[in-house]
Scaffold this motif. Structure first.
Motif, mmCIF file in Angstrom:
data_model
loop_
_atom_site.group_PDB
_atom_site.id
_atom_site.type_symbol
_atom_site.label_atom_id
_atom_site.label_comp_id
_atom_site.label_asym_id
_atom_site.label_seq_id
_atom_site.Cartn_x
_atom_site.Cartn_y
_atom_site.Cartn_z
ATOM 1 N N TYR A 68 0.805 -1.223 0.000
ATOM 2 C CA TYR A 68 0.000 0.000 0.000
ATOM 3 C C TYR A 68 0.843 1.281 0.000
ATOM 4 O O TYR A 68 0.692 2.129 -0.875
ATOM 5 N N VAL A 72 1.479 3.887 -3.414
ATOM 6 C CA VAL A 72 1.048 5.278 -3.603
ATOM 7 C C VAL A 72 2.218 6.247 -3.397
ATOM 8 O O VAL A 72 2.023 7.459 -3.316
ATOM 9 N N ASP A 82 -0.007 11.980 2.075
ATOM 10 C CA ASP A 82 0.504 10.603 2.104
ATOM 11 C C ASP A 82 -0.441 9.693 2.886
ATOM 12 O O ASP A 82 -0.794 8.597 2.428
ATOM 13 N N ALA A 85 -3.949 9.204 1.043
ATOM 14 C CA ALA A 85 -3.841 8.279 -0.089
ATOM 15 C C ALA A 85 -3.584 6.851 0.399
ATOM 16 O O ALA A 85 -4.123 5.882 -0.161
ATOM 17 N N ALA A 89 -5.921 3.583 -0.163
ATOM 18 C CA ALA A 89 -5.377 2.387 -0.799
ATOM 19 C C ALA A 89 -5.696 1.138 0.000
ATOM 20 O O ALA A 89 -6.060 0.095 -0.554
ATOM 21 N N PRO A 94 -4.800 0.087 -4.022
ATOM 22 C CA PRO A 94 -3.791 1.093 -4.385
ATOM 23 C C PRO A 94 -4.048 1.748 -5.745
ATOM 24 O O PRO A 94 -3.860 2.955 -5.893
ATOM 25 N N ALA A 97 -6.880 4.292 -5.431
ATOM 26 C CA ALA A 97 -6.436 5.448 -4.644
ATOM 27 C C ALA A 97 -5.538 6.349 -5.486
ATOM 28 O O ALA A 97 -5.658 7.588 -5.441
ATOM 29 N N ALA A 98 -4.642 5.747 -6.255
ATOM 30 C CA ALA A 98 -3.730 6.530 -7.099
ATOM 31 C C ALA A 98 -4.502 7.294 -8.169
ATOM 32 O O ALA A 98 -4.245 8.480 -8.415
ATOM 33 N N ILE A 113 1.746 6.530 -9.675
ATOM 34 C CA ILE A 113 2.208 7.830 -9.190
ATOM 35 C C ILE A 113 3.680 8.002 -9.533
ATOM 36 O O ILE A 113 4.538 7.280 -9.039
#
Length: 250
Positions: A68, A72, A82, A85, A89, A94, A97-98, A113
């Motif tokens: 995770y 990210v 941080d 995100a 994730a 993940p 989330a990205a 990312i």
């Protein structure tokens, strides 16, 4: 930022809880948020549910970092972003989330990312990014068919993530306080230590000033008055009749 990993992980684990094997949860059996699939992928290939329930803290940290946090690129994102995100994730994958972070930042949503995403994240106020990401995350969760079963918990979790992420973005992890060097003591034994709670009540009442000792000038004046009084008393006694005190004059 990578220095935030331990702090972010602690917050995530407080949301994930312990053992869960709810048939309605698409993630299946989990322990401290670690799914059986990820436990098998990163820790023990033939692990059973019983093995998962006994996962160690180090194994938990390994799975979360590799699957995770690194996914990210938490080590390079601004503080607070941080964690937002990272928790997204953990909760929803993940890749998702990205992509949602990239959408908020206005860059290509490829789920990876890289330099462009990181530059965009650093170019916007962290609080703005956190709020937008949490809003988008909550909107995604509300569209899921499992919202009726888990919506209340998810809503509370996103609210907590938003609050903690904003605090992380505004507050440094550590603060260095410069303390003036105290003068050496009279006996040369080194500096005199300040009180243990010095400066810790800046908004409270100021402590009363310690009483000052009498100055040398005042002490000398007091002694002079005493001596003068004694001298006057002696002179007065000389003029009394000799036998007043039961003595005889010579």
């Amino acid at each position: 930022m990578d220095r935030n990993f331990a702090r972010a992980l602690s917050l995530v684990l407080s949301s994930e809880g312990g053992w869960s094997d709810n048939p309605a949860d698409p993630g299946g059996a989990t322990m401290k948020g670690v799914t059986l699939a990820n436990f098998r992928r990163y820790v023990k290939a033939d692990a059973t549910k019983a093995d998962l329930r006994k996962i160690s803290d180090d194994q938990v940290a390994t799975v979360y970092r590799r699957f995770y946090w690194d996914a990210v690129v938490g080590a390079d994102l601004p503080a607070g972003v941080d964690y937002a995100a990272f928790d997204f994730a953990v909760n929803s994958g993940p890749g998702r989330a990205a992509k949602y972070l990239q959408a908020v930042l206005g860059v290509a949503q490829d789920g990876r990312i890289g330099p462009a995403t990181l530059a965009a994240a650093r170019g916007k106020p962290a609080g703005v990014v956190i709020d937008a990401l949490c809003d988008a995350r909550l909107a995604f969760l509300e569209r899921l068919p499992t919202w009726p079963s888990f919506g209340r918990g998810w809503s509370a979790r996103v609210a907590s993530v938003r609050r903690q992420a904003l605090l992380m973005s505004a507050t440094p992890l550590t603060t260095t306080i410069s303390v003036p060097t105290a003068p050496a003591s009279a006996d040369g034994a080194g500096p005199t230590a300040p009180p243990a709670d010095a400066g810790s009540h800046a908004g409270g009442e100021a402590p009363a000033a310690p009483p000052k000792s009498a100055s040398p000038t005042k002490a000398t004046g007091i002694l002079a008055l005493i001596a003068l009084a004694l001298g006057s008393l002696a002179a007065w006694a000389m003029h009394l009749p000799c036998n007043l005190f039961g003595v005889f004059c010579q």
